[in-house]
Motif scaffolding. Structure first.
Motif, PDB file in Angstrom:
ATOM      1  N   GLY A  64       0.849  -1.225  -0.007  1.00 48.80           N
ATOM      2  CA  GLY A  64      -0.028   0.025  -0.003  1.00 48.80           C
ATOM      3  C   GLY A  64       0.931   1.117  -0.104  1.00 48.80           C
ATOM      4  O   GLY A  64       2.169   1.268  -0.587  1.00 48.80           O
ATOM      5  N   ARG A  65       0.477   2.363   0.767  1.00 49.73           N
ATOM      6  CA  ARG A  65       1.317   3.666   0.648  1.00 49.73           C
ATOM      7  C   ARG A  65       2.190   3.490   1.620  1.00 49.73           C
ATOM      8  O   ARG A  65       3.287   4.033   1.780  1.00 49.73           O
ATOM      9  CB  ARG A  65       0.473   4.754   0.737  1.00 49.73           C
ATOM     10  N   ARG A  66       1.833   2.997   2.908  1.00 53.65           N
ATOM     11  CA  ARG A  66       2.578   3.283   4.284  1.00 53.65           C
ATOM     12  C   ARG A  66       3.028   2.287   5.044  1.00 53.65           C
ATOM     13  O   ARG A  66       3.487   2.350   5.919  1.00 53.65           O
ATOM     14  CB  ARG A  66       2.133   4.645   4.876  1.00 53.65           C
ATOM     15  N   ARG A  79      14.964   2.866   7.362  1.00 49.33           N
ATOM     16  CA  ARG A  79      14.614   4.047   7.676  1.00 49.33           C
ATOM     17  C   ARG A  79      13.393   4.372   7.259  1.00 49.33           C
ATOM     18  O   ARG A  79      12.978   4.813   6.110  1.00 49.33           O
ATOM     19  CB  ARG A  79      15.792   4.913   7.029  1.00 49.33           C
ATOM     20  N   ALA A  80      12.717   4.691   8.193  1.00 53.67           N
ATOM     21  CA  ALA A  80      11.241   4.813   8.225  1.00 53.67           C
ATOM     22  C   ALA A  80      10.850   6.475   7.666  1.00 53.67           C
ATOM     23  O   ALA A  80      11.733   7.143   8.310  1.00 53.67           O
ATOM     24  CB  ALA A  80      10.304   4.686   9.280  1.00 53.67           C
ATOM     25  N   LYS A  81       9.934   6.539   6.749  1.00 50.74           N
ATOM     26  CA  LYS A  81       9.628   7.810   6.394  1.00 50.74           C
ATOM     27  C   LYS A  81       8.622   8.216   7.154  1.00 50.74           C
ATOM     28  O   LYS A  81       7.847   7.364   7.956  1.00 50.74           O
ATOM     29  CB  LYS A  81       9.100   7.774   4.922  1.00 50.74           C
ATOM     30  N   ALA A  82       8.207   9.446   7.339  1.00 45.65           N
ATOM     31  CA  ALA A  82       7.044  10.100   8.073  1.00 45.65           C
ATOM     32  C   ALA A  82       5.770   9.327   7.706  1.00 45.65           C
ATOM     33  O   ALA A  82       5.540   9.008   6.567  1.00 45.65           O
ATOM     34  CB  ALA A  82       7.069  11.779   7.902  1.00 45.65           C
ATOM     35  N   GLY A  83       5.163   8.984   8.554  1.00 45.82           N
ATOM     36  CA  GLY A  83       3.726   8.293   8.231  1.00 45.82           C
ATOM     37  C   GLY A  83       3.846   6.951   8.064  1.00 45.82           C
ATOM     38  O   GLY A  83       2.874   6.154   7.795  1.00 45.82           O
ATOM     39  N   ASP A  84       5.068   6.202   7.959  1.00 45.94           N
ATOM     40  CA  ASP A  84       5.109   4.835   7.718  1.00 45.94           C
ATOM     41  C   ASP A  84       4.838   4.024   8.917  1.00 45.94           C
ATOM     42  O   ASP A  84       4.813   4.240  10.096  1.00 45.94           O
ATOM     43  CB  ASP A  84       6.716   4.370   7.545  1.00 45.94           C
ATOM     44  N   VAL A  94      -3.702  -3.786   2.305  1.00 45.43           N
ATOM     45  CA  VAL A  94      -4.230  -2.769   1.405  1.00 45.43           C
ATOM     46  C   VAL A  94      -5.674  -2.301   2.065  1.00 45.43           C
ATOM     47  O   VAL A  94      -5.965  -1.212   2.240  1.00 45.43           O
ATOM     48  CB  VAL A  94      -4.186  -2.979   0.065  1.00 45.43           C
ATOM     49  N   ALA A  95      -6.573  -3.509   2.406  1.00 44.96           N
ATOM     50  CA  ALA A  95      -7.833  -3.200   2.621  1.00 44.96           C
ATOM     51  C   ALA A  95      -7.713  -2.341   4.010  1.00 44.96           C
ATOM     52  O   ALA A  95      -8.648  -1.554   4.391  1.00 44.96           O
ATOM     53  CB  ALA A  95      -8.511  -4.468   2.595  1.00 44.96           C
ATOM     54  N   LEU A  96      -6.800  -2.842   4.883  1.00 38.36           N
ATOM     55  CA  LEU A  96      -6.916  -2.177   6.351  1.00 38.36           C
ATOM     56  C   LEU A  96      -6.378  -0.710   6.182  1.00 38.36           C
ATOM     57  O   LEU A  96      -7.110   0.029   6.839  1.00 38.36           O
ATOM     58  CB  LEU A  96      -5.815  -3.050   7.160  1.00 38.36           C
ATOM     59  N   GLU A  97      -5.510  -0.601   5.336  1.00 40.08           N
ATOM     60  CA  GLU A  97      -4.994   1.026   5.097  1.00 40.08           C
ATOM     61  C   GLU A  97      -6.348   1.681   4.603  1.00 40.08           C
ATOM     62  O   GLU A  97      -6.282   2.980   5.070  1.00 40.08           O
ATOM     63  CB  GLU A  97      -3.830   0.895   4.223  1.00 40.08           C
ATOM     64  N   ALA A 118      -1.002  -4.871  12.048  1.00 35.39           N
ATOM     65  CA  ALA A 118      -1.302  -3.707  11.191  1.00 35.39           C
ATOM     66  C   ALA A 118      -2.493  -2.767  11.680  1.00 35.39           C
ATOM     67  O   ALA A 118      -2.599  -1.834  11.689  1.00 35.39           O
ATOM     68  CB  ALA A 118      -1.493  -4.115   9.890  1.00 35.39           C
ATOM     69  N   ALA A 119      -3.554  -3.576  12.079  1.00 35.20           N
ATOM     70  CA  ALA A 119      -4.704  -2.990  12.365  1.00 35.20           C
ATOM     71  C   ALA A 119      -4.670  -2.255  13.793  1.00 35.20           C
ATOM     72  O   ALA A 119      -5.040  -1.179  13.986  1.00 35.20           O
ATOM     73  CB  ALA A 119      -5.712  -3.838  12.825  1.00 35.20           C
ATOM     74  N   ALA A 120      -3.705  -2.722  14.764  1.00 36.41           N
ATOM     75  CA  ALA A 120      -3.156  -2.089  16.030  1.00 36.41           C
ATOM     76  C   ALA A 120      -2.525  -0.776  15.506  1.00 36.41           C
ATOM     77  O   ALA A 120      -2.898   0.754  15.875  1.00 36.41           O
ATOM     78  CB  ALA A 120      -2.590  -2.847  16.747  1.00 36.41           C
ATOM     79  N   LYS A 121      -1.597  -0.919  14.582  1.00 39.38           N
ATOM     80  CA  LYS A 121      -0.583   0.197  14.220  1.00 39.38           C
ATOM     81  C   LYS A 121      -1.485   1.458  13.424  1.00 39.38           C
ATOM     82  O   LYS A 121      -1.347   2.418  13.536  1.00 39.38           O
ATOM     83  CB  LYS A 121       0.631  -0.078  13.491  1.00 39.38           C
ATOM     84  N   LEU A 122      -2.531   0.834  12.785  1.00 39.64           N
ATOM     85  CA  LEU A 122      -3.349   1.861  12.047  1.00 39.64           C
ATOM     86  C   LEU A 122      -4.471   2.546  12.982  1.00 39.64           C
ATOM     87  O   LEU A 122      -5.442   3.013  12.497  1.00 39.64           O
ATOM     88  CB  LEU A 122      -4.024   1.038  10.889  1.00 39.64           C
ATOM     89  N   GLY A 123      -4.642   2.072  14.365  1.00 43.09           N
ATOM     90  CA  GLY A 123      -5.643   2.930  15.158  1.00 43.09           C
ATOM     91  C   GLY A 123      -6.583   2.052  15.887  1.00 43.09           C
ATOM     92  O   GLY A 123      -7.143   2.412  16.676  1.00 43.09           O
ATOM     93  N   ALA A 124      -6.481   0.776  15.670  1.00 40.65           N
ATOM     94  CA  ALA A 124      -7.572   0.010  16.352  1.00 40.65           C
ATOM     95  C   ALA A 124      -6.803   0.055  17.969  1.00 40.65           C
ATOM     96  O   ALA A 124      -5.777  -0.033  18.200  1.00 40.65           O
ATOM     97  CB  ALA A 124      -7.474  -1.549  16.096  1.00 40.65           C
TER      98      ALA A 124
END
Lengths: 140, 311
Positions: free
Chosen positions: B121-123, B134-139, B163-166, B192-198
């Motif tokens: 996906g994007r991030r 080396r993580a970019k901002a938002g990764d 991708v769907a979670l993002e 991924a879900a936890a890091k994306l806000g769950a």
């Protein structure tokens, strides 16, 4: 999970003593699975069977994750045990390394039935008997 | 084994299933490390399982140290001679011994080359624990040790779920959400879900090894407090979830559709993956029956994932 199988392999290894050396490295290396996790887990699960050969049937999935199950010892090992010998004859056609009874062959075939891909017990016995004869063990 | 000469001679023999035990015994006479047997198999249950085909030959292999090339060649010849006698013992024919030189590798490390850092996906970034990134901002970086649990990020079904979670996160639908991850495998989707806000994830898998892997990977990502893992299939009680993630296979999604829907609150979303493209219509029908409205659909290669909202 949507596992998809890449390959199935059986490795005959010394219980409790598997290392990343061949055949483990050469068999599993090309499939890119975590070899250290495999040998560690195999050795833990077979620690109580040191001295025997315990085959592991490994399933490698398309994403290079894997699982494995332990199988029954090779027919050759069971035959040696039944015949009470260390190893087979050097020239099996000429010398006899030992002998086993038909009942013992049947017992071994029954023990290994699930792993031999044989249609019936007769076919499984034929495999065990063929292995015995190739080792110079007489079936009497 | 004293030799680490740098090279090994691989002996391989095609053998009828009937002769595998005997061939394996003969090869093990010259190769003390053990043998490998690669059977011919057919995939069954949508690739979930394999069935050995006894009608086709297996390949038996063994490895002899080739530091002393002459000794290795003699071992191969000895094995070939012993194999030549096999037919006299009433076993079906076997193939010739073929040999090949294999170069020594650092087997304990070499497998790691198959696991690069990958971006989905994007991030979302999947980083094997031993790699630097080396993580970019938002990764959103997921640190993972691949092993005995599905979900390394190398398979399209996993990537499609990410991708769907993002996509859900971009719409704010993961913010503070309670998530159920059915068939958690390595725990990659839970993380991924936890890091994306769950705010809480309950991860289940029928395989105890996967449950252990999920707990270990959650801990690696500092998410032990957020992700709870347990052995089992779809729960049958408790408070419904905001999001359900189910990376399974089409037939399971069809069978489990009512149970999965029952775990979703009204207007909650299910992300379903592991669907082979030609099975999509079946899943659609089963989901419609379970009052799950299919919205977005993503595909990669032959694989499809979708999100559906519970009416």
């Amino acid at each position: 999970m949507a596992k998809k199988i890449r390959i199935v392999l059986t490795l005959q290894l010394p219980a409790g003593k598997a290392t990343p050396a061949p055949p483990v490295g050469t068999a599993l290396g090309p499939h890119g699975i975590n070899i250290i996790e495999f040998t560690k887990s195999y050795n833990e699960k077979t620690a109580d069977k040191v001295g025997q050969v315990i085959p592991a049937q490994i399933t490698v999935f398309e994403d290079r994750s894997f699982s494995f199950i332990l199988k029954t010892p090779p027919a050759a090992d069971l035959l040696r045990k039944a015949a009470g010998i260390e190893k087979g004859a050097q020239t099996p056609k000429r010398e006899s390394a030992g002998r086993v009874s038909r009942d013992q062959v049947r017992q071994i075939a029954e023990t290994k039935m699930a792993d031999l891909n044989a249609n019936d017990i007769e076919a499984a016995m034929k495999q065990v008997e063929g292995t015995a004869r190739s080792m110079g063990i007489e079936v009497v | 084994m004293a030799e680490t000469s740098g090279r090994w001679l691989e002996l391989s023999v095609e053998a009828d299933v009937e002769a595998v035990e005997a061939v394996s015994e003969i090869l093990s006479r010259v190769a003390s490390g053990g043998t490998t047997v690669e059977p011919a198999f057919d995939l069954v249950d949508e690739g979930l399982d394999a069935r050995v085909d006894p009608g086709r030959p297996s390949v038996v292999r063994a490895y002899v140290p080739a530091g002393d090339r002459g000794a290795a060649e003699r071992a191969a010849a000895d094995a070939a001679e012993a194999l030549g006698h096999l037919q006299a013992f009433g076993l079906r024919p076997i193939g010739e011994v073929t040999t090949r030189l294999v170069h020594e590798a650092d087997w304990a490390e070499a497998w790691k080359a198959h696991f690069p850092v990958i971006r989905v996906g994007r991030r979302i970034v999947i980083k094997p624990t031993w790699r630097r990134h080396r993580a970019k901002a938002g990764d959103v970086v997921i640190a993972l040790d691949p092993g005995m649990a599905f979900g390394t990020g190398l398979h399209p079904t996993t990537r499609l779920c990410l991708v769907a979670l993002e996509w859900l996160a971009d719409r704010g639908r993961l913010d503070g959400a309670r998530v159920l991850d059915v068939g958690c495998g390595s725990g990659i989707l839970s993380i991924a879900a936890a890091k994306l806000g769950a705010k809480g994830v309950f991860a289940v898998d029928t395989d105890p090894i996967a449950v252990e892997a999920t707990a270990a990977n959650a801990s690696r990502n500092g998410l032990s407090e957020v992700i709870r893992a347990g052995v089992g299939s779809v729960p049958t009680d408790g408070v419904p979830f905001d999001i359900v993630c189910a990376n399974l296979i089409a037939s399971l999604l069809v069978d489990l559709a009512p149970a999965l829907a029952a775990q979703l609150r009204r207007d909650g979303t299910i992300v379903a993956s592991g669907i082979f493209a030609d099975r999509l219509s079946e899943v659609r029908v089963a989901f419609a029956r379970a009052r799950l409205d299919v919205g977005e659909v993503w595909d990669e290669g032959d694989w499809v994932a979708l999100e559906a909202m519970r009416r």
